[in-house]
Design an enzyme around this catalytic site. Sequence first.
Site, PDB file in Angstrom:
ATOM      1  N   ASP A   1      -4.050   2.725 -26.691  1.00 37.50           N
ATOM      2  CA  ASP A   1      -4.606   2.634 -25.359  1.00 37.50           C
ATOM      3  C   ASP A   1      -4.726   4.123 -24.504  1.00 37.50           C
ATOM      4  O   ASP A   1      -3.827   4.886 -24.744  1.00 37.50           O
ATOM      5  CB  ASP A   1      -3.658   1.754 -24.604  1.00 37.50           C
TER       6      ASP A   1
ATOM      7  N   PRO B   1       1.021  -1.210  -0.066  1.00 33.33           N
ATOM      8  CA  PRO B   1      -0.096  -0.234  -0.130  1.00 33.33           C
ATOM      9  C   PRO B   1       0.988   1.028   0.088  1.00 33.33           C
ATOM     10  O   PRO B   1       0.265   2.345  -0.283  1.00 33.33           O
ATOM     11  CB  PRO B   1      -0.902  -0.047   1.359  1.00 33.33           C
TER      12      PRO B   1
END
Length: 256
Positions: free
Chosen positions: A174, A94
Amino acid sequence: MRFDIITLFPEMFAPFLESGVTRRAYSTGQVAVHLWNPRDYAQGNYRRVDDRPFGGGPGMVMMAEPLQHCMDAIRTARLEAGEAAAAPVVLFSPIGTTLRHEVVAQWSEGQGAILLCGRYEGIDQRFIDKHVTHQISLGDFVLSGGELAAMVMLDAITRLQPGVLNDEGSFQQDSFNPALDGLLDCPHYTRPEVWEGHEVPAELLSGHHANIERWRRDQRLRITSAHRPDLIEQARAQGLLNAKDEGFLAKNASKL
């Protein structure tokens, strides 16, 4: 490009490595993936790889010693294969850098890495301090382990390798790609021309390439402005929006 993955669940990677357009890169060794289970390097009859945390608290912590033996085996194998032993070591965490397109692009130009997939409450910090060189996060949420994050990173990097996709330039269209000035991609349509009363936009059927490209550009601006206005501001700050772009955004401001 070689990736060594430290994981307690190597079986999770089998369908991933055998599916989709990227499977060719893995099967041919263009992107080599080697799976390493710390249990194979743990001591005792139970091959224990985790223990209770010092100081108390819920859950278990992955032990440093089995991971160290696993890391030693990886580095020996890399040397025997003619690879550099001192590869980057990535922990999915995280506190890591968010995996964005520019991060993927940087890794796609490298020679690979050792990917460390944590489990339980985490990994003994002493092992992290000794070995981990990079930490990466998929976002502000927590997964049960690093395996899914490793697959995401692998897939994103692999599809940027030359020859992996059927169309060499398809990844340049993309979302987030510099070829699109970092904007989101436009909508796409295919046959039939009318589906349940809904028609394909006339511009795409016109055969006029300049009009088609302008339509696609406008749609990218529309979608990006509506969903990621920060990317519009980023493109503007970099001088990537022209007069027609700004005119479209101004004209449609109330609709975006």
